[in-house]
Write a protein that holds these residues in place. Structure first.
Motif, mmCIF file in Angstrom:
data_model
loop_
_atom_site.group_PDB
_atom_site.id
_atom_site.type_symbol
_atom_site.label_atom_id
_atom_site.label_comp_id
_atom_site.label_asym_id
_atom_site.label_seq_id
_atom_site.Cartn_x
_atom_site.Cartn_y
_atom_site.Cartn_z
ATOM 1 N N ASP A 71 34.841 -4.883 -38.452
ATOM 2 C CA ASP A 71 35.550 -6.116 -38.829
ATOM 3 C C ASP A 71 36.845 -5.801 -39.574
ATOM 4 O O ASP A 71 37.877 -6.445 -39.357
ATOM 5 C CB ASP A 71 34.657 -7.009 -39.699
ATOM 6 N N THR A 72 36.795 -4.811 -40.446
ATOM 7 C CA THR A 72 37.994 -4.400 -41.192
ATOM 8 C C THR A 72 39.030 -3.824 -40.243
ATOM 9 O O THR A 72 40.212 -4.174 -40.301
ATOM 10 C CB THR A 72 37.626 -3.370 -42.282
ATOM 11 N N ALA A 73 38.581 -2.941 -39.348
ATOM 12 C CA ALA A 73 39.498 -2.352 -38.372
ATOM 13 C C ALA A 73 40.107 -3.426 -37.478
ATOM 14 O O ALA A 73 41.302 -3.395 -37.189
ATOM 15 C CB ALA A 73 38.770 -1.307 -37.527
ATOM 16 N N PRO A 95 25.874 -4.956 -42.260
ATOM 17 C CA PRO A 95 25.716 -3.527 -41.964
ATOM 18 C C PRO A 95 27.052 -2.788 -42.017
ATOM 19 O O PRO A 95 28.102 -3.354 -41.678
ATOM 20 C CB PRO A 95 25.138 -3.515 -40.548
ATOM 21 N N ALA A 96 27.004 -1.528 -42.419
ATOM 22 C CA ALA A 96 28.223 -0.734 -42.606
ATOM 23 C C ALA A 96 29.076 -0.685 -41.337
ATOM 24 O O ALA A 96 30.298 -0.840 -41.398
ATOM 25 C CB ALA A 96 27.862 0.676 -43.062
ATOM 26 N N ARG A 97 28.447 -0.481 -40.170
ATOM 27 C CA ARG A 97 29.214 -0.396 -38.934
ATOM 28 C C ARG A 97 29.995 -1.694 -38.685
ATOM 29 O O ARG A 97 31.155 -1.663 -38.279
ATOM 30 C CB ARG A 97 28.292 -0.106 -37.737
ATOM 31 N N ASP A 98 29.339 -2.820 -38.929
ATOM 32 C CA ASP A 98 30.005 -4.114 -38.733
ATOM 33 C C ASP A 98 31.151 -4.299 -39.726
ATOM 34 O O ASP A 98 32.202 -4.835 -39.368
ATOM 35 C CB ASP A 98 28.999 -5.260 -38.880
ATOM 36 N N ALA A 108 36.203 0.704 -30.015
ATOM 37 C CA ALA A 108 35.264 -0.345 -30.437
ATOM 38 C C ALA A 108 36.021 -1.633 -30.764
ATOM 39 O O ALA A 108 35.566 -2.737 -30.450
ATOM 40 C CB ALA A 108 34.442 0.129 -31.627
ATOM 41 N N TYR A 109 37.180 -1.492 -31.396
ATOM 42 C CA TYR A 109 38.051 -2.643 -31.690
ATOM 43 C C TYR A 109 38.462 -3.331 -30.380
ATOM 44 O O TYR A 109 38.374 -4.557 -30.256
ATOM 45 C CB TYR A 109 39.271 -2.151 -32.475
#
Length: 197
Positions: free
Chosen positions: A14-16, A7-10, A57-58
């Motif tokens: 994950d990238t952040a 999913p886009a949010r994940d 969120a991170y």
């Protein structure tokens, strides 16, 4: 793992997580997160309207991972709270050995965030939650001053996390654990046989 299946949010988070941990939230622009996560700008802003929302969120994700590791290391040391106070330092050994280790994400983020901001408040909250957990363990271990022992052990833990970056000495976690044992033994009198009756 295919990015398109996630999913886009994940993908964004994950990238952040990877970028913020390596370079600090201030050192990473939103455009970099967008480019590396493969999402549209509108998609990122739909999930995280402000960059601070993404940073929070991170930090939540880091909190779940690190606090989970601390509790797991404590439980692995056995049922005795005294052993758990020392055993939690095994999480420090695991963290410092990890490839790409850059220290405590909360200390790093606090250092670059403005006091009074939501992000800074979240870093403080994490440290307070860990301190409260360690204080409870110290109380159950019979420490004469649980708050003092907890403060000493969390300072030692934070120092070990920082030293893992500064000198990368593989002996640091073991030294911190030995110091934790000495502090715990000094603060928690051994019950005498008549005390157990």
């Amino acid at each position: 793992m295919k990015q398109s299946a996630q999913p886009a949010r994940d993908r964004i988070l994950d990238t952040a997580f990877r970028l913020f941990y390596a370079h600090g939230p201030r050192g990473v622009g939103v455009d970099t997160v967008i480019a590396q996560s493969g999402v549209a700008k509108a998609t990122l802003y739909k999930h995280f309207p402000r960059k601070d929302d993404l940073v929070l969120a991170y930090l939540d994700k880091v909190d779940q991972a690190w606090f989970g590791q601390l509790r797991a290391a404590a439980r692995a040391a056995g049922d005795d709270p005294r052993d758990q106070l020392v055993g939690m330092f095994d999480a420090l050994a695991s963290a410092c050995r990890r490839e790409g280790y850059h220290g405590c994400a909360f200390i790093n983020t606090a250092a670059e965030s403005e006091a009074g901001s939501d992000v800074h408040a979240r870093t403080v909250e994490h440290k307070q939650v860990v301190l409260a957990w360690v204080t409870d363990l110290a109380r159950r271990a019979g420490a004469t001053d649980p708050a003092l022992l907890a403060r000493q052990l969390t300072l030692l833990l934070d120092g070990g996390l920082s030293a893992g970056v500064l000198d990368a000495d593989p002996g640091t976690p073991a030294a911190a654990k030995a110091a934790a044992r000495a502090l715990t033994d000094a603060a928690c009198p051994t019950p005498q046989p008549e005390d157990r009756a």
